[in-house]
Design an enzyme around this catalytic site. Structure first.
Site, short mmCIF file in Angstrom:
data_model
loop_
_atom_site.label_atom_id
_atom_site.label_comp_id
_atom_site.label_asym_id
_atom_site.label_seq_id
_atom_site.Cartn_x
_atom_site.Cartn_y
_atom_site.Cartn_z
N ASP A 8 29.31 -2.77 -9.10
CA ASP A 8 29.98 -4.00 -9.26
C ASP A 8 29.75 -4.98 -10.24
OD1 ASP A 8 32.33 -5.53 -8.09
OD2 ASP A 8 32.00 -4.61 -6.30
N ASP B 36 34.97 -7.05 -11.33
CA ASP B 36 35.67 -7.79 -10.20
C ASP B 36 36.50 -9.04 -10.86
OD1 ASP B 36 35.71 -8.86 -7.20
OD2 ASP B 36 35.03 -10.66 -8.46
N ASN C 139 15.96 -1.47 8.88
CA ASN C 139 14.80 -2.38 9.16
C ASN C 139 15.17 -3.24 10.53
OD1 ASN C 139 16.39 -4.17 7.91
ND2 ASN C 139 14.54 -5.13 6.73
N ASP D 109 17.07 -5.58 10.89
CA ASP D 109 17.44 -7.00 10.98
C ASP D 109 19.15 -6.96 11.05
OD1 ASP D 109 18.67 -6.13 8.50
OD2 ASP D 109 17.49 -7.50 7.25
N HIS E 180 37.17 -3.12 0.63
CA HIS E 180 36.61 -4.18 1.46
C HIS E 180 37.19 -5.38 1.40
CE1 HIS E 180 35.76 -4.97 -2.81
NE2 HIS E 180 35.35 -6.16 -2.41
N ASP E 181 38.40 -5.42 0.79
CA ASP E 181 39.41 -6.65 1.03
C ASP E 181 40.31 -6.38 1.90
OD1 ASP E 181 37.41 -8.22 -0.57
OD2 ASP E 181 38.62 -7.67 -2.41
N ASP F 179 21.48 0.24 8.29
CA ASP F 179 20.36 -0.78 8.33
C ASP F 179 19.04 -0.28 8.68
OD1 ASP F 179 18.62 -2.77 8.71
OD2 ASP F 179 19.14 -3.17 10.82
N GLU G 201 39.16 -4.39 -11.45
CA GLU G 201 40.01 -4.97 -10.20
C GLU G 201 41.44 -5.77 -10.60
OE1 GLU G 201 39.79 -7.46 -6.08
OE2 GLU G 201 39.03 -8.12 -7.87
C1 NOJ Z 1 37.30 -9.55 -5.23
C2 NOJ Z 1 36.33 -9.14 -4.56
O1 NOJ Z 1 36.88 -7.68 -4.06
C3 NOJ Z 1 36.58 -9.78 -2.90
O2 NOJ Z 1 35.57 -9.42 -2.34
C4 NOJ Z 1 35.89 -11.48 -3.68
O3 NOJ Z 1 35.89 -12.19 -2.37
C5 NOJ Z 1 36.75 -11.78 -5.01
N1 NOJ Z 1 37.02 -10.86 -5.77
C6 NOJ Z 1 35.74 -12.76 -5.49
O4 NOJ Z 1 34.94 -12.39 -6.31
CA CA Z 2 18.42 -4.18 6.84
#
Ligand code: NOJ
Ligand code: CA
Length: 578
Positions: A127, A229, A52, A54, A349-350, A50, A283
């Site tokens: 993405d 995605d 700034n 926030d 990230h999932d 980050d 994906e």
């Molecule tokens: C896959 C993405 O990686 C995930 O983070 C997202 O919630 C779903 N697709 C829906 O876009």
């Molecule tokens: Ca920020």
């Protein structure tokens, strides 16, 4: 299904089966390409740095850390969505594909980020979220406003006078219902994810052209690739036939790789991929090896890299079987030996943190097990997709209260569990192991307040271990995860055999040790990994008095004697030159 929903980010793609297809007798796997030799580093912008105060990571924050990224040796950064979005799903609900979310910065910030990366020889993959848009996108606002609006057919609608539409399963909806009734036009719209993420109608050529325009916009800016995605779901039978009862148990079979999906990809390739030097990865890779090949074999002119979940799906709260892990990765490798190309990954990230799911995040083992897993990722054939923070051995934060979580889908599921009298203890335990927020806690830069991530209040809590697990501390420790990862990247760079060479599994029934050879005309390497917290014996078929130990996470000896039985310490990893 209920159980699966509560644990959705662990088993989101459960039900995939591996079908052994005969490898095609082509040699395109050996064709050299920059995207095969690259190490991809995934940055989750909200949690990286980050600038700034926030509490939200942003583009200027990433810019301030470009020298750090460069120091890792990685070649490509994949950035999760940074577009204009109401942020229901942290950017996976885009309301304007050509604007930057103000929380992340401005287009000028984006331009300097890209410039800064290119100046350092780092490529940028963006993405592209086009299975659905946000319900706040202008297209959807228009589409829902009247049945005759020119944007009506940008989405999937079912007029209510025709009765209820045939059941479709939603991955995110609390009642699993993918149709949402909309009063304005007395019709239902389709959403495979949340009702704030209506599915775009790919069967409409106008939609496809809009997407190509968006891709052109970013490609003309000079970006180096796209990650598509949820793309395996885009094509649909728009007559919406009835699916058999309980189809949702095997929804992938009905949702993935349908209709004219390959036609759309070939068109996208012809319009975009063939005109720019960009890499492409979608994906998900369907249900079978054949599905995956059909996406990426070079003679098909579709995508470059198949990103399949079979590996990452193996981890379960009560553990996983190393034999299954070896089988899955070995089968995928052999199916792609002669054509096509794979992504190799254990986190994104999932997912919750790699070390917490596949290694051991107890303080005694965190470093070694994390280094061992990184050794695996960087010595397999395929392009490693490495998730930010894993180079520090960042682990799950072990949140205990629902108020620690931010993911709306999880919060909905919690409410639902309460309302329906579900077992909250089990629910919370499952979250602590597998929820995707575990992988989204702020990057741990140093031991100052908030791990140096922000001067404000971070949008999600920071792992309490940040005072010892952080980039600054690890920078100064030659045996840290961070410095080990840098050596691994260099090892891969210096030895293309680790990229392209043949893979052979050794000692296949060993339940503790994963060992394999990588070899081609230029070299031969033995990789030995102890996946357990105990000493383990490897039945070594290659006897040598003195082999060169290129990299190891316990010892820095230059040579090793390869005897019939090699004893490995807990989570020991070795890369040996033969
Ligand atoms: C896959 C993405 O990686 C995930 O983070 C997202 O919630 C779903 N697709 C829906 O876009
Ligand atoms: Ca920020």
């Amino acid at each position: 299904m209920k159980k699966c929903f509560f644990f959705i980010f662990v088993c989101i793609f459960i039900g995939r089966e591996i079908t052994v297809a005969q490898p095609l007798q082509q040699s395109s796997a050996a064709t050299q390409k920059w995207w095969k030799e690259a190490v991809v580093y995934q940055i989750y912008p909200r949690s990286f740095k980050d600038s700034n105060g926030d509490g939200i990571g942003d583009l200027k924050g990433i810019i301030s850390k470009l020298d750090y990224i460069k120091s890792l040796g990685v070649d490509v950064v994949w950035l999760n969505p940074i577009y204009q979005s109401p942020n229901f799903d942290n950017g996976y609900d885009v309301s304007d594909y050509k604007k930057i979310l103000p929380e992340f910065g401005t287009m000028a910030d984006f331009d300097s980020l890209l410039q800064g990366m290119h100046r350092r020889g780092i490529k940028l993959v963006m993405d592209l979220v086009v299975n659905h848009s946000s319900s706040e996108h202008e297209w959807f606002k228009q589409s829902r406003s009247s049945r005759t609006n020119p944007y009506r057919d940008y989405y999937h609608w079912w007029n209510a006078e025709n009765g209820k539409p045939p059941y479709r399963f939603s991955l995110f909806d609390i009642n699993h219902d993918a149709w949402k009734y909309d009063t304005t036009t007395n019709a239902y719209y389709l959403h495979y994810f949340s009702d704030k993420q209506p599915d775009l109608n790919w069967e409409n050529p106008k939609v496809r052209n809009e997407v190509y325009n968006i891709m052109r916009f970013w490609a003309n800016k000079g970006i180096d690739g796209f990650r598509l995605d949820a793309f395996q779901f885009v094509a649909k039978d728009t007559t919406f036939p009835q699916f058999p009862k309980r189809f949702e148990k095997n929804f992938m079979h009905y949702y993935a790789m349908q209709g004219n999906l390959h036609g759309y990809l070939q068109q996208m390739n012809q319009q975009i991929f063939s005109k720019y030097d960009v890499m492409s990865v979608a994906e998900g890779a369907g249900n079978t090896f054949e599905d995956a090949h059909n996406l990426v074999d070079s003679n098909r002119h579709e995508l470059n890299i198949a990103y399949a979940f079979n590996g990452v799906d193996i981890a379960k709260p009560n553990g996983y079987s190393l034999l299954q892990f070896k089988t899955v990765f070995s089968q995928w490798d052999s199916a792609f030996e002669h054509s096509g190309w794979l992504a190799v990954f254990l986190a994104n990230h999932d997912q919750a943190r790699m070390v917490s799911r596949f290694g051991n995040d107890a303080p005694a083992f965190r470093t070694h097990s994390s280094q061992m897993l990184s050794t695996f990722l960087l010595t397999m054939r395929g392009t490693p997709f490495y998730y930010n923070g894993d180079e520090l051995g960042m682990s799950n934060p072990h949140f205990t209260s629902i108020s620690d979580y931010r993911d709306e889908v999880i919060l909905d599921a919690y409410k639902h569990t309460k309302q329906t009298g579900g077992n909250i203890n089990v629910f919370m335990k499952n979250l602590a192991f597998g929820a995707r927020d575990n992988g989204r806690t702020p990057f741990q830069w140093n031991s100052s307040t908030n791990a140096g991530f922000t001067t404000g209040t971070p949008w999600i809590g920071i792992n309490a271990n940040y005072t010892t697990v952080n980039a600054a501390v690890e920078e100064n420790d030659p045996n840290s995860c961070l410095n080990y990862f840098r050596k691994l990247v260099q090892l891969r760079k210096n030895n293309p055999t680790l990229v392209y060479g043949k893979y052979t599994l050794l000692d296949k029934d060993n339940t503790q040790v994963y060992a394999y050879l990588r070899e081609d005309a230029h070299g031969k390497f033995l990789v030995v990994l102890n996946f357990s917290d105990k000493n383990a014996e490897f039945n070594n078929p290659i006897l040598m008095k003195q082999a060169k130990l290129l990299l190891a996470n316990y010892t820095t000896n230059a040579t090793i004697s390869l005897t019939k039985i090699l004893v490995l310490r807990p989570y020991e990893a070795m890369v040996i030159q033969l």
